[in-house]
Design an enzyme around this catalytic site. Structure first.
Site, PDB file in Angstrom:
ATOM      1  N   SER A 118       0.813  -1.213   0.000  1.00  0.00           N
ATOM      2  CA  SER A 118       0.000   0.000   0.000  1.00  0.00           C
ATOM      3  C   SER A 118       0.848   1.266   0.000  1.00  0.00           C
ATOM      4  O   SER A 118       1.947   1.298   0.570  1.00  0.00           O
ATOM      5  CB  SER A 118      -0.865  -0.021   1.266  1.00  0.00           C
ATOM      6  OG  SER A 118      -1.466   1.232   1.464  1.00  0.00           O
ATOM      7  N   TYR A 142      -2.084   0.671  10.113  1.00  0.00           N
ATOM      8  CA  TYR A 142      -2.323  -0.083   8.872  1.00  0.00           C
ATOM      9  C   TYR A 142      -1.070  -0.063   7.987  1.00  0.00           C
ATOM     10  O   TYR A 142      -0.587  -1.106   7.536  1.00  0.00           O
ATOM     11  CB  TYR A 142      -3.527   0.511   8.115  1.00  0.00           C
ATOM     12  CG  TYR A 142      -3.648  -0.024   6.711  1.00  0.00           C
ATOM     13  CD1 TYR A 142      -3.915  -1.371   6.483  1.00  0.00           C
ATOM     14  CD2 TYR A 142      -3.448   0.805   5.605  1.00  0.00           C
ATOM     15  CE1 TYR A 142      -3.995  -1.874   5.193  1.00  0.00           C
ATOM     16  CE2 TYR A 142      -3.538   0.317   4.315  1.00  0.00           C
ATOM     17  CZ  TYR A 142      -3.808  -1.029   4.111  1.00  0.00           C
ATOM     18  OH  TYR A 142      -3.877  -1.520   2.832  1.00  0.00           O
ATOM     19  N   LYS A 146       1.606  -3.203   6.791  1.00  0.00           N
ATOM     20  CA  LYS A 146       1.964  -3.536   5.401  1.00  0.00           C
ATOM     21  C   LYS A 146       3.480  -3.466   5.202  1.00  0.00           C
ATOM     22  O   LYS A 146       4.065  -4.290   4.501  1.00  0.00           O
ATOM     23  CB  LYS A 146       1.240  -2.599   4.433  1.00  0.00           C
ATOM     24  CG  LYS A 146      -0.251  -2.882   4.316  1.00  0.00           C
ATOM     25  CD  LYS A 146      -0.495  -4.184   3.556  1.00  0.00           C
ATOM     26  CE  LYS A 146      -1.952  -4.574   3.509  1.00  0.00           C
ATOM     27  NZ  LYS A 146      -2.215  -5.820   2.768  1.00  0.00           N
TER      28      LYS A 146
END
Ligand code: UDP
Length: 331
Positions: A118, A142, A146
Site C-alpha cells: 500500500s 495499517y 503492510k
C-alpha cells in the site's frame, strides 16, 4: 491444466476483481477467504475455500490439494481509521496472518507470492509523485503492518529463495465494467462509495475529513485507480514471476491526484445528482497527499491504466448505489 493461483481475500473487493482477471488470462483462481468482510457471491471464477490465513495447517493442506503454483495475498484488514482504534487486531490479522501464510507456503513447497501492499507505507513523503525508492515511514498502524509484511517477505526471500512481487496500491475504486462485481464494504468507509451514497439522497451528507490541509483546496489529495486496472496489473505480476524474472516492487496508481472536493464536483457531471457534504475534523492517520509515480510498473510490467479516468470510475461505481449515469458522461 490451468495454472492454479491461490487468492487470499478473493471474496473481497480487489481480490474478486483479480480472480476475474486471472480466469480471463487462463489461470484457475482458488479463493481462500474467512468471509468476515468478503462476499461469498463475489467468488465466481473458481472454488472457494473458507478458512483463515492464520490457520497454518488448513492453508498448507489447501495449497497442496489444489497444487497451487503461486499465491496472491489480499486477505487483510485495510481501514486506516480502524487501524488507529484497533492496532492489535491489525497486527494479528495482517502481520501474524501473513507470517502464518508464508509458513504454510514453505510447508507446501509454494515459492511465489504477489503481495498486496500500500501507498500507506510511505507516510508523508517529502516529494510527490512518490517513487518506489521514496523512504517508507508510515504514520498509521495499517501502513506499518503492510511495511512489516514487505520486510518479512524480503527477509524470507533472501533466506529461502521465495520469489515475490510487491504491489503498492494507491486508492482502489470503481467496479467491474461488465457489472459482474461491485464495491461493497462492511462498514463502508471509502470516499467514492460514501460520496455516491450521499448523492442518492439516502445516505448521510459526506463528512469531508479536514478542509485545512496544505493542499490546493485544503482537502486531501489521493491517486484513485480503477480496481480492474489493479486486477490487470496483478495478472501482469503473475506472468512476470512465472517467466522467472527478478523480484519486483512497484507502485500502482495513475500519477494523477484528485482532492476530495474535486471528486465531489465530478459526481453531478456523471450522475446529475449533487452530493451533500459538510466539513469535519481531520481523520487520524491521513496524509495530505499521496500520488504515485508509476513509471516503473509501466516499464517493467507494461502497466497502463485503461479505466482510471475519474468519470469512468464514477460511471462504473454509480450503478451499485442505484444512480443512473447521465448520457453525456457515458461517452
Ligand atoms: N474521506 C472523507 N470522508 C469520508 C471518507 C473518506 O473525507 O467519509 C477522505 C479521507 O480522509 C481521505 C480520502 O477521503 O483523505 C480517501 O479516503 P478513503 O478512506 O477512501 O481511502 P484511504 O486514503 O484511507 O485509503
Amino acid at each position: 491444466m490451468r495454472p492454479v493461483v491461490l487468492v487470499t481475500g478473493g471474496a473481497g473487493f480487489i481480490g474478486s476483481h483479480a480472480c476475474k482477471a486471472l480466469a480471463a488470462a487462463g489461470y484457475l483462481p482458488v479463493t481462500l477467504d474467512n468471509l468476515t468482510t468478503g462476499h461469498r457471491d463475489a467468488v465466481k471464477w473458481g472454488p472457494l475455500e473458507t478458512a483463515d490465513i492464520r490457520n497454518r495447517a488448513a492453508v498448507a493442506a489447501i495449497l497442496k490439494r489444489h497444487q497451487v503454483e503461486m499465491v496472491m495475498h489480499f486477505a487483510a484488514a485495510a481501514y486506516v481509521g480502524e487501524s488507529v482504534q484497533k492496532p492489535g487486531f491489525y497486527y494479528d490479522n495482517n502481520v501474524a496472518g501473513t507470517l502464518s501464510l508464508l509458513t504454510a507456503m514453505r510447508l507446501a513447497g509454494v515459492h511465489r507470492i504477489v503481495f498486496s501492499s500500500s501507498c500507506a507505507t510511505y507516510g508523508i513523503p517529502a516529494l510527490q509523485p512518490i517513487r518506489e525508492t521514496t523512504p517508507q515511514q508510515p504514520i498509521n498502524p495499517y501502513g506499518r503492518t503492510k511495511l512489516i509484511c514487505e520486510q518479512m517477505i524480503q527477509d524470507i526471500a533472501r533466506a529461502t529463495g521465495l520469489r515475490f512481487a510487491m504491489l503498492r496500491y494507491f486508492n482502489a475504486c470503481g467496479a467491474d465494467p461488465e457489472g459482474e462485481l461491485s464495491e461493497r464494504h462492511r462498514p463502508e468507509t471509502h470516499l467514492i462509495p460514501l460520496a455516491l451514497l450521499a448523492a442518492t439522497g439516502r445516505g448521510n451528507p459526506l463528512r469531508v475529513f479536514g478542509t485545512d490541509y496544505d493542499t490546493p483546496d485544503g482537502t486531501c489529495v489521493r491517486d484513485y485507480i480503477h480496481v480492474s486496472d489493479l486486477a490487470e496489473a496483478h495478472v501482469q505480476a503473475v506472468q512476470w514471476l512465472m517467466a522467472g524474472h527478478e523480484n519486483l516492487t512497484v507502485n500502482l496508481g495513475t500519477g494523477i491526484g484528485y482532492s476530495i472536493l474535486e471528486i465531489l464536483s465530478a459526481i453531478p457531471e456523471v450522475t446529475g445528482r449533487t452530493p451533500a457534504w459538510s466539513p469535519a475534523a481531520r481523520r487520524a492517520g491521513d496524509p495530505p497527499m499521496l500520488v504515485a509515480d508509476t513509471s516503473r510498473a509501466q516499464r517493467l510490467l507494461g502497466f497502463q491504466p485503461r479505466h482510471s479516468e475519474l468519470k469512468t470510475i464514477l460511471r462504473h461505481a454509480a450503478p451499485t448505489f442505484g444512480l443512473k449515469v447521465i448520457e453525456h458522461a457515458a461517452a
